[in-house]
Design a protein around this motif. Structure first.
Motif, mmCIF file in Angstrom:
data_model
loop_
_atom_site.group_PDB
_atom_site.id
_atom_site.type_symbol
_atom_site.label_atom_id
_atom_site.label_comp_id
_atom_site.label_asym_id
_atom_site.label_seq_id
_atom_site.Cartn_x
_atom_site.Cartn_y
_atom_site.Cartn_z
ATOM 1 N N GLY A 110 0.839 -1.362 0.226
ATOM 2 C CA GLY A 110 0.292 0.382 -0.841
ATOM 3 C C GLY A 110 0.429 1.401 0.034
ATOM 4 O O GLY A 110 0.670 2.468 0.109
ATOM 5 N N THR A 111 2.210 1.160 -0.439
ATOM 6 C CA THR A 111 3.400 2.434 -0.141
ATOM 7 C C THR A 111 2.484 4.178 -1.471
ATOM 8 O O THR A 111 2.187 4.576 -0.177
ATOM 9 C CB THR A 111 4.557 1.813 -0.775
ATOM 10 N N ASP A 112 1.526 3.068 -2.537
ATOM 11 C CA ASP A 112 1.565 4.618 -2.973
ATOM 12 C C ASP A 112 -0.208 4.610 -2.854
ATOM 13 O O ASP A 112 -0.410 5.443 -3.478
ATOM 14 C CB ASP A 112 1.238 4.279 -4.698
ATOM 15 N N LEU A 113 -0.686 4.200 -1.887
ATOM 16 C CA LEU A 113 -2.364 4.478 -1.004
ATOM 17 C C LEU A 113 -2.199 6.294 -0.904
ATOM 18 O O LEU A 113 -1.143 6.479 -0.127
ATOM 19 C CB LEU A 113 -2.389 3.642 -0.824
ATOM 20 N N THR A 114 -2.986 6.465 -1.125
ATOM 21 C CA THR A 114 -3.983 7.662 -0.530
ATOM 22 C C THR A 114 -4.717 7.517 0.550
ATOM 23 O O THR A 114 -4.920 9.288 1.474
ATOM 24 C CB THR A 114 -3.749 8.625 -0.979
ATOM 25 N N ALA A 115 -5.060 6.597 0.905
ATOM 26 C CA ALA A 115 -6.389 6.673 1.623
ATOM 27 C C ALA A 115 -6.694 4.975 1.576
ATOM 28 O O ALA A 115 -6.052 4.238 0.661
ATOM 29 C CB ALA A 115 -7.819 6.825 0.664
ATOM 30 N N PRO A 116 -6.958 4.865 2.867
ATOM 31 C CA PRO A 116 -8.131 3.245 2.940
ATOM 32 C C PRO A 116 -7.527 2.598 2.374
ATOM 33 O O PRO A 116 -8.679 3.308 1.412
ATOM 34 C CB PRO A 116 -7.947 3.351 4.443
ATOM 35 N N THR A 117 -8.255 1.425 2.103
ATOM 36 C CA THR A 117 -8.279 0.916 0.716
ATOM 37 C C THR A 117 -9.029 -0.588 1.075
ATOM 38 O O THR A 117 -8.501 -1.335 1.792
ATOM 39 C CB THR A 117 -8.154 0.762 -1.030
ATOM 40 N N GLN A 118 -9.643 -1.372 0.695
ATOM 41 C CA GLN A 118 -10.115 -3.253 -0.009
ATOM 42 C C GLN A 118 -9.351 -4.093 -0.731
ATOM 43 O O GLN A 118 -9.122 -3.057 -1.696
ATOM 44 C CB GLN A 118 -11.853 -2.962 0.775
ATOM 45 N N ALA A 119 -8.889 -4.789 0.351
ATOM 46 C CA ALA A 119 -8.207 -5.245 -0.863
ATOM 47 C C ALA A 119 -8.672 -7.105 -0.659
ATOM 48 O O ALA A 119 -8.297 -7.978 0.078
ATOM 49 C CB ALA A 119 -6.061 -5.456 -1.160
ATOM 50 N N SER A 120 -8.110 -7.588 -2.018
ATOM 51 C CA SER A 120 -8.412 -9.315 -1.757
ATOM 52 C C SER A 120 -7.191 -10.098 -2.591
ATOM 53 O O SER A 120 -6.916 -9.291 -3.851
ATOM 54 C CB SER A 120 -9.478 -10.378 -1.926
ATOM 55 N N VAL A 121 -6.864 -10.809 -1.976
ATOM 56 C CA VAL A 121 -5.247 -11.883 -2.974
ATOM 57 C C VAL A 121 -6.132 -13.080 -3.725
ATOM 58 O O VAL A 121 -6.409 -13.988 -2.122
ATOM 59 C CB VAL A 121 -4.033 -11.559 -2.579
ATOM 60 N N ALA A 122 -6.290 -13.829 -4.381
ATOM 61 C CA ALA A 122 -6.596 -15.145 -5.097
ATOM 62 C C ALA A 122 -5.529 -16.344 -5.779
ATOM 63 O O ALA A 122 -4.982 -15.496 -6.349
ATOM 64 C CB ALA A 122 -7.611 -14.964 -5.522
ATOM 65 N N LEU A 123 -5.334 -17.016 -5.818
ATOM 66 C CA LEU A 123 -3.889 -18.015 -6.705
ATOM 67 C C LEU A 123 -4.707 -19.331 -6.252
ATOM 68 O O LEU A 123 -5.425 -19.698 -5.307
ATOM 69 C CB LEU A 123 -3.201 -17.919 -5.626
ATOM 70 N N THR A 124 -5.517 -19.238 -7.636
ATOM 71 C CA THR A 124 -6.012 -20.167 -8.186
ATOM 72 C C THR A 124 -5.441 -21.664 -9.247
ATOM 73 O O THR A 124 -4.170 -20.559 -10.031
ATOM 74 C CB THR A 124 -7.382 -19.631 -9.480
ATOM 75 N N ALA A 125 -5.179 -22.837 -9.095
ATOM 76 C CA ALA A 125 -4.541 -23.476 -9.167
ATOM 77 C C ALA A 125 -5.662 -24.933 -9.454
ATOM 78 O O ALA A 125 -6.161 -24.843 -9.370
ATOM 79 C CB ALA A 125 -2.937 -23.649 -8.604
ATOM 80 N N PRO A 126 -4.139 -25.528 -10.345
ATOM 81 C CA PRO A 126 -5.325 -26.717 -10.487
ATOM 82 C C PRO A 126 -5.790 -28.027 -9.511
ATOM 83 O O PRO A 126 -4.504 -28.520 -8.537
ATOM 84 C CB PRO A 126 -4.007 -27.840 -11.363
ATOM 85 N N GLY A 127 -6.592 -27.980 -9.053
ATOM 86 C CA GLY A 127 -6.882 -28.623 -7.963
ATOM 87 C C GLY A 127 -7.115 -28.149 -6.130
ATOM 88 O O GLY A 127 -7.992 -28.208 -5.800
ATOM 89 N N TYR A 128 -7.023 -26.466 -6.146
ATOM 90 C CA TYR A 128 -6.779 -26.173 -5.672
ATOM 91 C C TYR A 128 -6.668 -24.803 -5.517
ATOM 92 O O TYR A 128 -6.447 -23.966 -6.692
ATOM 93 C CB TYR A 128 -5.720 -26.437 -4.351
ATOM 94 N N TYR A 129 -6.885 -23.812 -4.497
ATOM 95 C CA TYR A 129 -6.783 -22.378 -4.390
ATOM 96 C C TYR A 129 -6.774 -21.559 -2.936
ATOM 97 O O TYR A 129 -6.998 -22.322 -2.561
ATOM 98 C CB TYR A 129 -8.097 -21.706 -4.621
ATOM 99 N N PHE A 130 -6.090 -20.540 -3.037
ATOM 100 C CA PHE A 130 -5.731 -20.103 -2.055
ATOM 101 C C PHE A 130 -6.363 -18.456 -1.755
ATOM 102 O O PHE A 130 -6.079 -17.973 -3.185
ATOM 103 C CB PHE A 130 -4.142 -19.887 -1.376
#
Length: 686
Positions: A517-537
């Motif tokens: 969030g170094t370049d952010l000027t205000a708080p924000t919501q974020a989500s990160v997803a890693l999708t792969a064969p047979g599973y996800y995080f």
């Protein structure tokens, strides 16, 4: 993998009929027997097609580097070696790469190291070589013989590709398109490109995007936890892919609108099925079937073969114009992809006519879905080899000029018929983990996506020197071998925004990802997803402040994810996995911890245990747990009031759980020595 006439694929006779000039040779090499109901049985068909299409001296691959005397025949021969390789697909691809410079995606898609004797595993390599061949500047015929329309070489190779991929259950149909007879303000839409949440429209409305029905339509019953059940409950990775794809559409649906209008122009789709005699008469605001159909065609841009058929960053403006002119003259159609010079901020629209202008300038007329009633066009200067397009996100915003040249190569076209081949599912099939079968596929990449604000920095292994990052000039740098960066096409409004690309990362490389969030000027919501064969995080619902940087560590497979923050966060950390017998989704719902928290999930498939470590800055962590068992129905275990010291490691015995309403056995390692020393039957709060 079935082939031949199986799974709806073309039979040998169907393929041969597409090659009348070579029919005798094809027939002699392609006697139809029951033994050819396998993918490898199609190789004899390919031999005939290759011989017909790639007779030495017939054509060469324009714009690519060849060794002395090399022609397209060499490329097809190399592919045959790749497809038939009994040891490794990578060896065949490496051979092709020494002959044809446009096979980089062959290497990216085909490097695996495993023995891959099935021809279907090499389908992406064929796609690369076929694209190289079919972009020759000189029109060609088969072995010098003129074929009666519409039996073209391209249709013959499409038939082969469908034969190779025909065992994929479900998927898009492979029915040939009719001629492109597009009429502006008949086959185009009258409504503007739209966002997911149309709260400022009058009246306000919310778009409906992909559902389980569309995901099953793309990839078949493999995406269902119980393929034989009447209702399709998506496997965890499929649901995450659907949710992430729908979130990607939040800022525009231009790709889906561009594709669907072209398909109406071909007569492939009938506007009457969505409520009007023509596309221009359709309303979008209350038309759920239309919204879902647009979402379906939008989503295919991120799957093969559509993804690879765009040739992003490979063609100059003049080459694009040539490809467009030759294709449209043959009754084909395309979508335009317009990007910033750094390859981000994509927009799609529908070209339908080419008009010469003065001074070597050619104007490509297009249906612009942001201004459905405007006469818009991309100008290509054939002398300077540049392109120019003037656009604006909305009528209230001043227009801007977007442009490119032979160096930037940021104008692309994608053939419409690439969407009609069965899309490759990035999370279907089977993979092995700890001696146990995990359902997945043979694709060799994982997709990492950020939704919301902030920026991702990717490291191979532990955090150190970043492998993928945006430099001080705002340009994305990719130094991770085998990684690719992509950008979805949404609309011109995104050209003013700095959206992270879609990261396609090697399948087995452990990764550390910084959510910055170094370049952010205000708080924000974020989500990160890693999708792969047979599973996800996934890490959902991060409240990212300016200057905040959280860290996520992904294992090189479906075994573990670690999330670390020094801020007071309440995120949800997820691991979803598809197993034989049942699929599971695990959620750790963190409480607010002053000073931050570290959450680790490790899946012990062999013992049926999810291992959880939650370490808070104050020494004691409070968190909730949810476990979803997904089959013909869905059962949920919920316990929201867990509190353990940092030394404690929890072993949740999910395989022995009796079902919704029943307690789950938690074994607790209270002192961190790796051996559980306490057992608890934890109640289900449902």
């Amino acid at each position: 993998m079935g082939g031949g006439a199986a799974g709806g694929a073309p039979s040998c006779s169907m393929l041969c009929s597409a090659l009348p000039a070579c029919a005798a040779n094809c027939t002699s090499n392609c006697t139809e027997t029951s033994a050819e109901a396998t993918t490898l049985g199609c190789m004899t068909q390919f031999s005939a097609v290759a011989a017909c299409l790639a007779t030495p001296g017939n054509a060469s691959c324009n714009g690519t580097s060849f060794e002395a005397g090399m022609a397209c025949q060499a490329a097809f021969t190399a592919y045959e070696a790749c497809a038939n390789a009994a040891s490794t697909c990578a060896a065949g691809c490496a051979k092709a790469a020494t002959q044809v410079s446009c096979t980089s995606s062959c290497l990216a898609d085909c490097m695996g190291g495993q023995a891959q004797s099935q021809a279907a595993n090499c389908a992406p390599a064929f796609q690369s070589l076929l694209r190289c061949y079919l972009t020759s500047t000189a029109p060609f015929t088969c072995s010098g013989a003129a074929l009666a329309p519409p039996n073209t070489c391209a249709q013959a190779t499409t038939a082969w590709q469908a034969c190779l991929s025909g065992s994929v259950d479900g998927g898009a149909p492979t029915v040939p398109l009719g001629p492109f007879d597009f009429v502006f303000q008949r086959d185009s839409f009258s409504f503007d490109n739209y966002i997911n949440n149309n709260s400022t429209a009058m009246p306000p409305w919310m778009a409906v995007n992909l559902s389980e029905v569309e995901v099953e339509r793309m990839f078949g019953r493999r995406v269902c936890a119980e393929p034989d059940a009447g209702t399709c409950q998506l496997i965890p990775a499929a649901r995450q892919w659907m949710d992430t794809t729908n979130a990607e559409m939040a800022n525009g649906h231009c790709e889906g609108m561009a594709v669907m209008s072209a398909l109406i122009g071909h007569g492939y789709l009938n506007a009457q099925a969505f409520g009007a005699d023509a596309g221009y008469g359709l309303d979008i605001t209350t038309n759920t079937p239309l919204q879902r159909e647009i979402a379906y065609w939008w989503a295919l841009q991120g799957t093969q073969p559509t993804l690879g058929s765009e040739q992003r960053g490979q063609r100059t403006p003049n080459q694009i114009l040539h490809d467009l002119a030759v294709g449209m003259d043959a009754g084909q159609s395309f979508t335009f992809g317009l990007y910033k010079r750094d390859g981000t901020g994509g927009h799609a629209n529908t070209p339908f006519a080419i008009e010469p202008a003065d001074g070597g300038v050619v104007r490509v007329r297009l249906y612009e879905n942001n201004f459905p009633n405007a006469d818009k066009g991309v100008e290509i200067d054939t002398i300077a080899n540049t392109w120019r397009y003037e656009a604006t996100p909305n009528p209230q915003t001043a227009s801007e000029v977007y442009e490119g040249d032979a160096v930037s190569k940021n104008l692309t076209i994608t053939p419409i018929n690439s969407r009609l081949l069965p899309p490759v599912c990035p999370f279907c099939g089977t993979v092995e983990m700890n001696g146990q079968t995990v359902r997945g596929s043979a694709v060799t990449y994982r997709e990492l996506q950020l939704t919301g604000g902030g920026e991702l920095v990717v490291y191979a292994g532990d955090a150190g020197t970043p492998s993928i990052f945006r430099n001080d000039a705002g340009v994305w740098v990719n130094a991770l071998p085998g990684a690719l960066l992509g950008s979805s096409r949404r609309g011109p409004s995104t050209w003013d925004d700095e959206f992270d690309p879609i990261f396609r990362l090697p399948l087995t490389t452990p990764l550390t990802v910084g959510l910055d969030g170094t370049d952010l000027t205000a708080p924000t919501q974020a989500s990160v997803a890693l999708t792969a064969p047979g599973y996800y995080f996934a890490v959902e619902g991060v409240s990212l402040d300016p200057g905040q940087t959280d860290v996520i560590e992904f294992s090189g497979g479906p075994s573990s994810v670690v999330y670390v923050t020094t801020s007071t966060e309440t995120p949800v950390v997820e691991l979803g996995v598809s197993l034989d017998g049942a699929d599971y989704l695990f959620q750790i719902i963190a409480g607010a911890e002053a000073g931050g928290v570290a959450i680790t999930l490790r899946n012990d498939v062999a013992n049926g245990e999810m291992i959880v470590d939650v370490n808070a800055a104050d020494g004691t962590a409070a968190y909730g747990v949810q476990v979803y068992r997904i089959g013909a129905d869905e059962q949920v275990f919920t316990h929201l009031s867990n509190s353990y010291t940092n030394a404690a490691t929890i072993y949740m015995n999910y395989r022995s759980w009796g079902g919704q309403g029943q307690p789950m056995l938690f074994e607790v390692d209270t002192n961190g020595d790796g051996v559980p020393d306490m057992s608890q039957m934890v109640s289900d709060d449902n």
